[in-house]
Design an enzyme around this catalytic site. Structure first.
Site, PDB file in Angstrom:
ATOM      1  N   VAL B  30     -41.296  23.528  13.638  1.00  0.00           N
ATOM      2  CA  VAL B  30     -41.118  24.048  14.985  1.00  0.00           C
ATOM      3  C   VAL B  30     -42.461  24.295  15.666  1.00  0.00           C
ATOM      4  CG1 VAL B  30     -40.125  25.888  16.366  1.00  0.00           C
ATOM      5  CG2 VAL B  30     -38.935  25.092  14.341  1.00  0.00           C
ATOM      6  N   SER B  31     -43.388  24.882  14.947  1.00  0.00           N
ATOM      7  CA  SER B  31     -44.651  25.180  15.611  1.00  0.00           C
ATOM      8  C   SER B  31     -45.848  24.597  14.871  1.00  0.00           C
ATOM      9  CB  SER B  31     -44.828  26.696  15.761  1.00  0.00           C
ATOM     10  OG  SER B  31     -44.909  27.283  14.491  1.00  0.00           O
ATOM     11  N   ASP B 144     -40.153  31.227  -1.262  1.00  0.00           N
ATOM     12  CA  ASP B 144     -39.516  30.010  -0.752  1.00  0.00           C
ATOM     13  C   ASP B 144     -39.715  28.844  -1.714  1.00  0.00           C
ATOM     14  OD1 ASP B 144     -37.921  28.643   0.981  1.00  0.00           O
ATOM     15  OD2 ASP B 144     -39.446  28.346   2.524  1.00  0.00           O
TER      16      ASP B 144
END
Lengths: 337, 517
Positions: B30-31, B144
């Site tokens: 996304v970024s 994660d």
């Protein structure tokens, strides 16, 4: 755990003494000509282990909480002699893990109380040159992050923060903040911010006494920087400083200046939305000032319709009631001029 | 002044964008966008550069810095460490080693859709465990762990990626920011926020049950759960329960147990007893009963583990190069459209900066303070343009080809985007899912936090009993709070349902779109 086969467990004071001896050895011999590499390696390994042990006493080992009495013993022995100085001086000579451990030890010691005295603070006051060492760490990539973290812990003490604020080092921060290495520049920014926001009364005094050179530098080197991060961090910090009640005198002085207003208005139309928003939080102070000097009023009036149009389309990404209320207020002030 | 990134002896990577030539985009989120690049002063050695848009990243600068610093201070053969980082305009460039074989997720997708052979799984998992051992010993939680975050180099070496800088900046699809936080030995980080551990973090399918519904926060054992799921992912080509929407899979994990039987997606696949045993131990509902990373390393499954070369011969030789994979998946991808466009450095960013530099014309500060901008008259201000920039920040830069590249890279967060899977392929769906679902998830997350805060307060309230004097009052207060907690739980449930419905609706809409196309 590892002491299972040891006959006599070492006391915390023993660990400090052994660490100190090893630090003295390493400080004198590491990297020097003629040193026996094997012996040096052994000493280094032993030192790393001792530093790790110190950390475990202060922080616990994951299973056990730290024991207050042990921490007191350790702290007392630590500051009985120059262990802190040795530990700081040896940071460049030990390995990464020992550096990290040392940083955490120094951090922890700043909070340890012995008979409701903070020995670390007293020690630092008597050894202020150590702060010079820590600050100049920003010029050495090797140690910058470790010294930076230690420094931020030391300036938790008001007297130490005052020393740094009043020293010539403050000027150097304007360079450190713009170091190309992001990690280090950000670390310097964090320290800079801590210095200028943590101890309210000390900061207010510093800003009043040093107003002229400080804000001249701040405006020209940080707010007008071409570097995005520098600008964004500086405008945020400026807002934090000026909006602090204890700095109200400084704030009134700042918002009475046409030059400052011009810089802020230019930031208001920066290409970065984040910078625009942060600038607004400072700009609103100019507009809200009840005693606006004529030169400030002039600029606001000259650009009134443009400002009003700008604010009409000026929104935060997320809904922000406070922001909207502030904006209404600013629009009202400017319209009424 | 400070010109290198690491401790002595390492090559010094320049802190100047001109010293790098961007070769090809190999991942995007996304970024952030990840490029393969050549570091010119160092003999064009290949590097991966993650360009993080600080203007669009939701994380504040302090978080970015804290994570970058954490990453700079980790040093282990199996942990991906940045060479250096510096800013380029409003982007942060993080220069990292280029891992030529990409992520395990990408390897699965491009050569082993039904999973890797067991000996290969053992090799990569063992290396991953070594990284976990190191992180956990440092008091850090990765939060994660998944195949998409395990990177492989051309020589078969394995590195765990995507903690530190990537973590809080990478917006994974739910509002989660995977954050490797402190555990026992990091006072300065502990100070900054105690909520790191109670935030919902990670990627749904890999998330441990206590991460989803914990009232007490979670520790390093959450990584062990995710490690177990990753093992299954490697064995089957996808994580268990991935046929369900994320929220459903999350509920399943709370209400029922993920067992090996549930996890056996491909029925005909024979897995060894050692493997199953190892995975089961990781997937224990009770975090305390899961083995530590250190203990797992001694598990029989890792006995007689093959070498890196084995991985090179049996896996890497089978899958296409990252560049090839990039071409395979999307014809739209900028780097696949042929040499010329591929090599042109950073076209995405170049156009972005053009857009960004358009800004309002200058103020009028009067004759005594001439400025360049003063030449611009007020009328030149293009209101629509300003407004457009203000209201549609997302439209500035996210060009279609960039987005089409999502499925093609090796970048860590790409996996998280891809696992949202089939439903997100369609461009049209981006709007709804991009806005509505994360929004609901955010509400859900914040309710969770509120619930937990109340639970904590309850615990605090219990202490009053020892005082003996305000017993009744406390009980009443407790009851009230409990009722409130129950109420919140119900709201969480309702919202969870809503999220699912929204996802279903998205799927339906996409279906329609696909039909129309």
């Amino acid at each position: 755990m590892k002491g299972l086969f040891k006959s006599k467990p070492r006391t915390p004071a023993d660990v400090v003494r052994q660490t100190r001896e090893l630090l003295i050895y390493v400080d004198l011999h590491a990297g020097s000509r003629g040193a026996d590499p094997k012996r040096e390696e052994e000493k280094m390994a032993e030192l790393s282990k001792n530093i790790r042990d110190l950390k475990c006493i202060l922080y616990g080992n994951g299973e056990q909480e730290p024991v207050t009495e042990a921490c007191v013993q350790l702290t007392q022995e630590f500051f009985r002699e120059n262990t802190l100085r040795l530990l700081i001086m040896c940071v460049p000579k030990v390995n990464l893990e020992a550096r990290k451990d040392s940083t955490q030890i120094v951090a922890n010691l700043q909070r340890q109380q012995v008979n409701s005295r903070i020995l670390a603070s007293e020690y630092l006051e008597a050894n202020k040159d150590l702060l010079d060492t820590l600050i100049s760490g920003y010029e050495d990539t090797e140690v910058a992050l470790h010294y930076g973290a230690m420094l931020r812990e030391c300036i938790r003490h008001q007297s130490i923060a005052r020393y740094v604020l009043e020293s010539d080092h403050m000027k150097k921060f304007f360079d450190y903040i713009q170091i190309p290495n992001f990690d280090i520049a950000s670390d310097a920014s964090a320290t800079f911010k801590e210095l200028l926001t943590r101890h309210k009364a000390t900061v207010a005094e510093f800003l009043s006494k040093n107003y002229d050179w400080f804000f001249a530098e701040f405006n020209s080197r940080l707010l007008s920087s071409s570097n995005y991060i520098t600008k964004r961090q500086a405008i945020k910090l400026l807002g934090d400083m000026l909006l602090d009640r204890s700095n109200s005198a400084v704030m009134m002085r700042y918002v009475g200046s046409k030059d400052n207003l011009m810089i802020l208005m230019n930031l208001l139309r920066d290409s970065s939305k984040n910078i625009q928003i942060e600038s607004f939080h400072v700009f609103k102070l100019f507009a809200a000032n009840k005693n606006k000097p004529a030169e400030v009023v002039n600029i606001l009036v000259t650009n009134r319709s443009k400002l009003l149009r700008f604010f009409a389309g000026f929104k935060t990404d997320k809904e922000d009631e406070q922001f909207e209320a502030d904006k209404e207020q600013v629009i009202k002030e400017i319209s009424a001029l | 002044m400070a010109d290198d990134a690491g401790p002595g002896g390492e090559a010094k990577y320049p802190l100047n964008p001109d010293c790098y030539r961007l070769l090809c985009k190999i991942g995007s989120g996304v970024s952030a966008v990840v490029y393969k690049a050549a570091c010119l002063p160092l003999g064009s050695v290949p590097v991966a550069i993650k360009a993080i848009d600080l203007e669009r990243s939701r994380a504040n600068l302090e978080d970015v810095w804290r994570e970058a610093k954490a990453m700079a201070l980790l040093s282990h053969a199996n942990v991906l460490r940045a060479h250096c980082s510096f800013t380029v305009g409003s982007h942060l460039w993080v220069v990292m080693p280029f891992m030529a074989a990409g992520s395990l997720h990408s390897i699965l997708a491009h050569g082993f859709p039904d999973g890797l052979p067991e000996p290969c799984i053992a090799v990569v998992l063992k290396e991953t465990l070594r990284a976990l051992c190191y992180l956990h010993e440092q008091g850090r939680i990765h939060r994660d762990i998944k195949a998409g975050n395990v990177l492989v180099d051309s020589d078969g070496s394995v590195k765990l990626a995507d903690f530190g800088v990537s973590a809080s900046i990478y917006e994974t699809p739910p509002p989660a920011s995977s954050f490797s936080g402190p555990l026992t030995h990091a006072p300065q980080v502990v100070l900054s926020s105690s909520s790191y551990f109670s935030e919902m973090a990670g990627t749904p399918y890999w998330m441990a049950p206590e991460v989803i519904h914990s009232h007490v926060g979670y520790g390093i054992k959450a990584d062990i759960w995710s490690f177990g799921i990753t093992a299954l992912e490697l064995a089957h080509g996808r994580p268990p329960l991935s046929h369900l929407p994320p929220s459903k899979s999350m509920l399943m994990r709370i209400t029922s147990r993920v067992r090996m039987e549930d996890a056996e997606i491909s029925k005909n696949k024979k897995l060894s007893k050692a493997f199953k045993d190892m995975v089961s131990s990781c997937l224990c509902q009770e975090p305390a009963k899961r083995p530590s990373a250190e203990k797992l390393l001694r598990h029989p499954f890792f006995k007689g583990c093959r070498s890196k070369d084995y991985l090179v011969r049996n896996v890497l030789s089978v899958v296409p190069s990252i560049e090839e994979r990039c071409k395979d998946v999307t014809g739209l991808c900028g780097c696949a459209a042929g040499g010329a466009r591929c090599v042109s450095p950073c076209h995405g960013q170049a156009s972005a900066s053009i857009v960004k530099n358009r800004r309002m014309s200058g103020w009028n500060f009067g004759a005594d303070c001439p400025r360049k901008e003063d030449a611009d008259s007020f009328e030149e201000l293009d209101q629509t343009e300003t407004v457009a920039r203000l209201f549609l920040p997302l439209d500035d830069e996210d060009t279609v080809p960039e987005r089409a590249c999502d499925g093609a890279g090796e970048d860590g967060d790409k996996g998280t985007m891809e696992q949202q899977g089939d439903r997100e392929e369609n461009e049209g769906s981006f709007g709804v899912k991009g806005v509505v679902v994360p929004h609901l998830m955010t509400i859900l997350g914040s309710l969770e936090v509120q619930k937990r805060m109340l639970a904590q307060e309850l615990e605090g309230g219990c202490c009053y009993h020892h005082d003996g004097n305000c017993c009744r009052e406390t009980t009443a207060r407790e009851e009230m709070l409990l009722a409130y907690v129950r109420q919140l739980e119900q709201r969480v449930e309702v919202l969870t349902l809503e999220v699912e419905e929204e996802i279903a609706r998205n799927a339906h809409l996409e279906e329609l779109l696909r039909e129309r196309a």
